[in-house]
Design an enzyme around this catalytic site. Structure first.
Site, PDB file in Angstrom:
ATOM      1  N   ASP A  67      25.822  79.137  91.733  1.00 40.91           N
ATOM      2  CA  ASP A  67      26.837  79.826  90.929  1.00 40.91           C
ATOM      3  C   ASP A  67      28.220  79.664  91.530  1.00 40.91           C
ATOM      4  O   ASP A  67      28.373  79.130  92.626  1.00 40.91           O
ATOM      5  CB  ASP A  67      26.488  81.318  90.778  1.00 40.91           C
ATOM      6  CG  ASP A  67      26.179  81.997  92.108  1.00 40.91           C
ATOM      7  OD1 ASP A  67      26.359  81.351  93.166  1.00 40.91           O
ATOM      8  OD2 ASP A  67      25.755  83.152  92.090  1.00 40.91           O
ATOM      9  N   ASN A 136      23.118  95.247  92.694  1.00 42.09           N
ATOM     10  CA  ASN A 136      22.690  95.745  91.377  1.00 42.09           C
ATOM     11  C   ASN A 136      21.462  94.968  90.863  1.00 42.09           C
ATOM     12  O   ASN A 136      21.123  95.054  89.688  1.00 42.09           O
ATOM     13  CB  ASN A 136      23.841  95.629  90.365  1.00 42.09           C
ATOM     14  CG  ASN A 136      24.305  94.192  90.208  1.00 42.09           C
ATOM     15  OD1 ASN A 136      23.787  93.288  90.865  1.00 42.09           O
ATOM     16  ND2 ASN A 136      25.272  93.965  89.331  1.00 42.09           N
ATOM     17  N   HIS A 138      21.326  91.737  90.725  1.00 47.74           N
ATOM     18  CA  HIS A 138      21.648  90.445  90.098  1.00 47.74           C
ATOM     19  C   HIS A 138      21.086  89.281  90.913  1.00 47.74           C
ATOM     20  O   HIS A 138      20.884  89.379  92.115  1.00 47.74           O
ATOM     21  CB  HIS A 138      23.145  90.301  89.809  1.00 47.74           C
ATOM     22  CG  HIS A 138      24.007  89.944  90.974  1.00 47.74           C
ATOM     23  ND1 HIS A 138      25.376  89.920  90.905  1.00 47.74           N
ATOM     24  CD2 HIS A 138      23.711  89.585  92.261  1.00 47.74           C
ATOM     25  CE1 HIS A 138      25.870  89.553  92.072  1.00 47.74           C
ATOM     26  NE2 HIS A 138      24.894  89.364  92.914  1.00 47.74           N
ATOM     27  N   GLU A 143      23.666  89.149  85.638  1.00 46.39           N
ATOM     28  CA  GLU A 143      23.902  90.581  85.832  1.00 46.39           C
ATOM     29  C   GLU A 143      22.887  91.402  85.026  1.00 46.39           C
ATOM     30  O   GLU A 143      22.169  90.858  84.170  1.00 46.39           O
ATOM     31  CB  GLU A 143      25.330  90.913  85.376  1.00 46.39           C
ATOM     32  CG  GLU A 143      26.431  90.189  86.164  1.00 46.39           C
ATOM     33  CD  GLU A 143      26.644  90.741  87.568  1.00 46.39           C
ATOM     34  OE1 GLU A 143      25.700  91.259  88.195  1.00 46.39           O
ATOM     35  OE2 GLU A 143      27.787  90.640  88.051  1.00 46.39           O
TER      36      GLU A 143
HETATM   37  C1  F6R Z   1      25.426  84.059  95.763  1.00 45.65           C
HETATM   38  C2  F6R Z   1      24.734  84.752  94.685  1.00 45.65           C
HETATM   39  C3  F6R Z   1      24.489  86.204  94.707  1.00 45.65           C
HETATM   40  C4  F6R Z   1      23.986  86.721  96.045  1.00 45.65           C
HETATM   41  C5  F6R Z   1      23.714  88.222  95.993  1.00 45.65           C
HETATM   42  C6  F6R Z   1      23.385  88.757  97.370  1.00 45.65           C
HETATM   43  O1  F6R Z   1      25.512  82.683  95.477  1.00 45.65           O
HETATM   44  O2  F6R Z   1      24.395  84.136  93.756  1.00 45.65           O
HETATM   45  O3  F6R Z   1      23.561  86.510  93.687  1.00 45.65           O
HETATM   46  O4  F6R Z   1      22.831  86.026  96.404  1.00 45.65           O
HETATM   47  O5  F6R Z   1      24.812  88.905  95.507  1.00 45.65           O
HETATM   48  O6  F6R Z   1      24.527  88.597  98.177  1.00 45.65           O
HETATM   49  P1  F6R Z   1      24.487  88.889  99.733  1.00 45.65           P
HETATM   50  O7  F6R Z   1      23.506  87.955 100.310  1.00 45.65           O
HETATM   51  O8  F6R Z   1      25.891  88.633 100.220  1.00 45.65           O
HETATM   52  O9  F6R Z   1      24.066  90.316  99.888  1.00 45.65           O
END
Ligand code: F6R
Length: 242
Positions: A67, A136, A138, A143
């Site tokens: 992403d 959340n 995601h 989302e």
């Molecule tokens: C990052 C991504 C997000 C993260 C998620 C967890 O490329 O796609 O979905 O994997 O927000 O983020 P961290 O690891 O920083 O807690």
């Protein structure tokens, strides 16, 4: 779903790295998709170490970015590509011909989404996805209430994601939309490694496990995948009951 709980975040990363390196050795030329963010950073360090010891050739496979924040260039500190480049691609010496990267400052998001999707299709789908669970729930930028879209998607970022995003940037950076591989396409991956570490993830891990297939919790939509491993440290695993 296989659930593995380890003592420390390092142990969780070590387990993930070992699974990934075995996967790569068994299937060179496969297509891998790694989340950026904080959770997998230690996995990248261990993988690079395994490569130095000649246990794996990280350039024998292809990578597609999961992403990107819309509006951020690949050079912007805190962009998903920059995180991947600084912590993995460059240090591991992956040739750019092996990487499909998102362009967050594309003129046409629609073309960009299609371009990344076509890359995935050309490789016969994603073989292994290493994913982190957001605060959340995601996955990528899928989302809550996004469901399981096939292909790639442009998503209005949830308030939680906008707020959590501050941890990635040195200077105030407003992010409103994300470009992401859709959760349905991720769910088509042959193998999914889902990771969460730290006490701050305990509530969302509990929801992920106890509320399967809840559209308000994207991570819960993956739990019935036929080949998914949820890797947790004991803090992230401290609130759920099976
Ligand atoms: C990052 C991504 C997000 C993260 C998620 C967890 O490329 O796609 O979905 O994997 O927000 O983020 P961290 O690891 O920083 O807690």
């Amino acid at each position: 779903m296989e659930i593995i709980i380890t003592d420390t975040a390092y142990d969780t990363a070590n387990d993930a790295a070992s699974r990934i390196s075995t996967f790569i050795n068994n299937k060179p030329n496969s297509l891998l998709c790694f989340a950026a963010g904080e959770t997998p950073l230690c996995v990248f360090t261990i993988l690079i170490d395994l490569q130095k010891k000649n246990h794996v050739d990280l350039s024998s496979v292809y990578y597609v970015g999961l992403d990107e924040w819309e509006g951020l260039s690949q050079d912007t500190k805190g962009s998903c590509y920059q995180v991947m480049s600084d912590n993995f691609y460059t240090v591991a010496g992956i040739p750019s011909s092996r990487i499909k990267r998102w362009n967050g400052i594309c003129v046409s998001p629609e073309d960009e989404l299609n371009d990344v999707y076509q890359y995935i299709i050309a490789h016969g789908g994603i073989d292994l996805a290493l994913l982190g669970i957001g605060m959340n729930g995601h996955i990528g930028f899928n989302e809550p209430f996004t469901g399981l879209p096939k292909k790639c998607i442009r998503v209005k970022l949830d308030k939680t994601t906008q707020s959590v995003s501050k941890k990635y940037f040195d200077i105030p950076t407003k992010v409103s939309y994300g470009l992401s591989i859709g959760a349905g396409e991720l769910k088509n991956s042959q193998k999914i490694i889902l990771m969460a570490t730290g006490i701050h993830k305990a509530d969302i891990v509990k929801s992920t496990i106890e509320l399967p297939n809840d559209i308000s919790i994207p991570s819960s939509l993956l739990t019935d995948h036929q080949n998914i491993s949820l890797l947790l440290d004991k803090d992230a695993a401290s609130k759920f009951s099976l």
